[in-house]
Design an enzyme around this catalytic site. Structure first.
Site, PDB file in Angstrom:
ATOM      1  NE  ARG A   1      -3.375   2.585   2.537  1.00  0.00           N
ATOM      2  CZ  ARG A   1      -3.408   3.472   3.526  1.00  0.00           C
ATOM      3  NH1 ARG A   1      -2.788   3.225   4.677  1.00  0.00           N
ATOM      4  NH2 ARG A   1      -4.067   4.587   3.397  1.00  0.00           N
TER       5      ARG A   1
ATOM      6  CG  HIS B   1      -1.530   9.065   3.100  1.00  0.00           C
ATOM      7  ND1 HIS B   1      -1.597   7.713   3.391  1.00  0.00           N
ATOM      8  CD2 HIS B   1      -1.206   9.670   4.271  1.00  0.00           C
ATOM      9  CE1 HIS B   1      -1.310   7.527   4.679  1.00  0.00           C
ATOM     10  NE2 HIS B   1      -1.060   8.696   5.234  1.00  0.00           N
TER      11      HIS B   1
ATOM     12  CD  GLU C   1      -5.355   7.724   9.517  1.00  0.00           C
ATOM     13  OE1 GLU C   1      -4.956   8.830   9.901  1.00  0.00           O
ATOM     14  OE2 GLU C   1      -4.947   6.646  10.002  1.00  0.00           O
TER      15      GLU C   1
ATOM     16  CG  ASN D   1      -5.264   3.428   8.432  1.00  0.00           C
ATOM     17  OD1 ASN D   1      -5.265   2.420   7.726  1.00  0.00           O
ATOM     18  ND2 ASN D   1      -4.872   4.615   7.999  1.00  0.00           N
TER      19      ASN D   1
ATOM     20  CD  GLU E   1      -1.779   4.183   7.934  1.00  0.00           C
ATOM     21  OE1 GLU E   1      -1.564   4.637   9.080  1.00  0.00           O
ATOM     22  OE2 GLU E   1      -1.980   4.901   6.947  1.00  0.00           O
TER      23      GLU E   1
ATOM     24  CE1 TYR F   1      -0.420   3.546  13.624  1.00  0.00           C
ATOM     25  CE2 TYR F   1      -2.419   4.210  12.491  1.00  0.00           C
ATOM     26  CZ  TYR F   1      -1.080   3.863  12.459  1.00  0.00           C
ATOM     27  OH  TYR F   1      -0.407   3.811  11.270  1.00  0.00           O
TER      28      TYR F   1
HETATM   29  C1  GBH Z   1      -1.752   7.446  10.438  1.00  0.00           C
HETATM   30  O1  GBH Z   1      -2.461   8.363  11.185  1.00  0.00           O
HETATM   31  C2  GBH Z   1      -1.385   8.025   9.109  1.00  0.00           C
HETATM   32  O2  GBH Z   1      -2.230   7.505   8.090  1.00  0.00           O
HETATM   33  C3  GBH Z   1       0.053   7.852   8.745  1.00  0.00           C
HETATM   34  O3  GBH Z   1       0.373   8.695   7.685  1.00  0.00           O
HETATM   35  C4  GBH Z   1       0.909   8.101   9.966  1.00  0.00           C
HETATM   36  O4  GBH Z   1       2.273   8.157   9.685  1.00  0.00           O
HETATM   37  C5  GBH Z   1       0.631   7.010  10.950  1.00  0.00           C
HETATM   38  O5  GBH Z   1      -0.726   6.886  11.199  1.00  0.00           O
HETATM   39  C6  GBH Z   1       1.368   7.167  12.281  1.00  0.00           C
HETATM   40  O6  GBH Z   1       0.971   8.342  12.912  1.00  0.00           O
HETATM   41  O7  GBH Z   1      -3.507  10.410  21.546  1.00  0.00           O
HETATM   42  O8  GBH Z   1      -2.470   8.382  22.276  1.00  0.00           O
HETATM   43  O9  GBH Z   1      -4.809   8.378  21.730  1.00  0.00           O
HETATM   44  C7  GBH Z   1      -2.732   7.989  12.521  1.00  0.00           C
HETATM   45  C8  GBH Z   1      -3.669   8.894  13.239  1.00  0.00           C
HETATM   46  C9  GBH Z   1      -4.169  10.013  15.225  1.00  0.00           C
HETATM   47  C10 GBH Z   1      -3.652   7.664  15.344  1.00  0.00           C
HETATM   48  C11 GBH Z   1      -3.932  10.151  16.701  1.00  0.00           C
HETATM   49  C12 GBH Z   1      -3.498   7.768  16.845  1.00  0.00           C
HETATM   50  C13 GBH Z   1      -4.150   9.130  18.843  1.00  0.00           C
HETATM   51  C14 GBH Z   1      -3.108   8.580  19.770  1.00  0.00           C
HETATM   52  N1  GBH Z   1      -3.531   8.897  14.655  1.00  0.00           N
HETATM   53  N2  GBH Z   1      -4.034   8.915  17.403  1.00  0.00           N
HETATM   54  S1  GBH Z   1      -3.490   8.947  21.447  1.00  0.00           S
END
Ligand code: GBH
Length: 421
Positions: free
Chosen positions: A69, A113, A158, A276, A337, A278
């Site tokens: 990707r 992106h 996103e 995605n 992701e 996280y």
């Molecule tokens: C992605 O965004 C992007 O698509 C990518 O480009 C980027 O490099 C990658 O992730 C890593 O950042 O405040 O502790 O709860 C991720 C978007 C937004 C995910 C904020 C986690 C909160 C963490 N993010 N988020 S926390």
């Protein structure tokens, strides 16, 4: 075939910002502006992937992934965001796609992106409905050139983060701090997604996805948790999957920019939903009247070098929750992701992170969720937006600025994992 891959994005890895006729993007402007990013880092060189892509393809072959990707830089292809095409820009992606196909790696490009052509931002960017139409034209251009080899596409990455960080809070490009007045950016991105989906289908695309970043909401207060879920998750999933926006009236906002017929376009059927993931978000009652919730932060879990909580089971919880909410309207899911920031070469913490999330993915599949792909963010350490080069998400370490690549322990671990399958 289940897609196993790694993910990257154009501005984060390519560099060559002023080469071969590439136009300026909002990230060039934002990163070069004093105070835009940490230590003034920019993507001018990044991983120099624009020149080193053969080495990066070799790394992926060695890793054993069957998919990749990546994103296409709109201003490299259409420097002014509309009108004339830059042949050298298209040639670059043409070579890349040929290289992937030659190695048996399925290309899965993302059209947007976050690196909007600056010329379009000068006309209002995603606040301007015209941008949705320009996006569909750009989609048609790339599908026409690459569509004989690229069978699957992701329209947007996103749209929530682009709206909130870029237009509501101003911590990402284009650096606007409009708070809730940024809402049209959601609708115009989604309209662009729907129009681009039509253009891709007209060009014979087999698989079209959108990638939303979703978070399981841990509500300490029900009303606040619902508000967060509506504005973070449902605002972007409901219109695409159900053809309607969630009710926003309780939050004192309206989507005045929605016109008759828009939701039919936005809900053009998809072949998959990109997710995605996280971390989850813990939400409590508001403490002032700026927002209808408070982000309490998660405690009692390990954190990555970025400070983000590590909660592997949140991936299972998210997927099962999507399945419960959308039922038959949920298409197959692709984890486009998942990854974490750790600087060490011997990155046992990243191995544990990936191992835990892959187990959660399996658990969701066992609970009946149709998951068809998993992409590690990221192949390489890269330009981490506002954080510049300070956060390292790569399976492969990159030495900036020599661009030397060194696979981490997690690379070897993932390689073994893939080989065992
Ligand atoms: C992605 O965004 C992007 O698509 C990518 O480009 C980027 O490099 C990658 O992730 C890593 O950042 O405040 O502790 O709860 C991720 C978007 C937004 C995910 C904020 C986690 C909160 C963490 N993010 N988020 S926390």
């Amino acid at each position: 075939m289940f897609l196993w891959g790694t993910a990257t994005a154009a501005y984060q890895i390519e560099g060559a910002a002023d080469e071969d006729g590439r136009g300026a993007s909002i990230w060039d402007t934002f990163a070069r502006r004093p105070g835009g990013t940490r230590d003034g880092h920019t993507g001018d060189v990044a991983c120099d992937h624009y020149h080193r892509w053969p080495e990066d393809l070799a790394l992926m072959s060695d890793l054993g992934v069957n998919a990749y990707r990546f994103s296409l830089s709109w201003p490299r292809i259409q420097p002014g965001g509309s009108g004339p095409v830059n042949p050298k820009g298209l040639d670059f992606y043409d070579r890349l796609v040929d290289g992937l196909c030659a190695r048996g790696i399925t290309p899965l490009p993302t059209l947007f992106h976050w690196d909007l052509p600056q010329a379009l931002e000068d006309e209002g960017g995603w606040l301007n409905r015209d941008t949705s139409h320009r996006f569909a034209e750009y989609a048609a251009i790339v599908a026409d050139r690459l569509g004989d080899r690229v069978r699957g596409w992701i329209t947007l990455n996103e749209p929530f983060v682009h709206m909130v960080f870029g237009y509501a809070m101003g911590v990402h490009a284009p650096g606007r701090a409009l708070m809730l007045d940024a809402l049209p950016v959601a609708h115009h991105q989604l309209l662009g997604h729907g129009l681009a989906t039509g253009a891709l289908r007209a060009a014979g695309a087999e698989r079209v996805l959108i990638t939303n970043n979703c978070t399981p909401v841990w509500a300490e207060d029900q009303a606040a948790g619902d508000a967060y879920d509506v504005l973070h998750n449902r605002l972007f999933n409901d219109p695409v999957l159900l053809g309607s926006y969630p009710d926003l009236s309780a939050y004192g906002v309206t989507l005045d920019c929605v016109r008759d017929g828009d939701l039919e376009i936005i809900s053009t059927p998809l072949d998959g939903l990109g997710i995605n993931y996280y971390n989850p978000t813990r939400i409590g009652a508001p403490t002032d009247d700026s927002l209808p919730w408070t982000d309490l932060g998660i405690t009692g879990h390990p954190t990555t070098a970025f400070g983000w909580p590590v909660v592997p089971d949140g991936l299972r919880e998210l997927l099962v929750g999507l399945r419960e909410r959308y039922g038959a309207a949920l298409p197959p899911v692709y984890i486009t992701e998942n990854g974490c920031s750790y600087p060490e070469l011997d990155d046992q913490a990243r191995i544990d992170f990936l191992d835990g999330h892959l187990a959660a993915l399996r658990a969701a599949q066992e609970e009946g969720v149709d998951v068809r792909g998993y992409f590690v963010w990221s192949l390489l350490d890269n330009f981490e937006w506002a954080e510049g080069y300070h956060q390292r998400f790569g399976l492969v370490h990159v030495d900036f600025p020599t661009s030397r690549r060194t696979p981490r322990a997690s690379f070897h671990w993932f390689k073994d994992f893939l080989a065992r399958r």
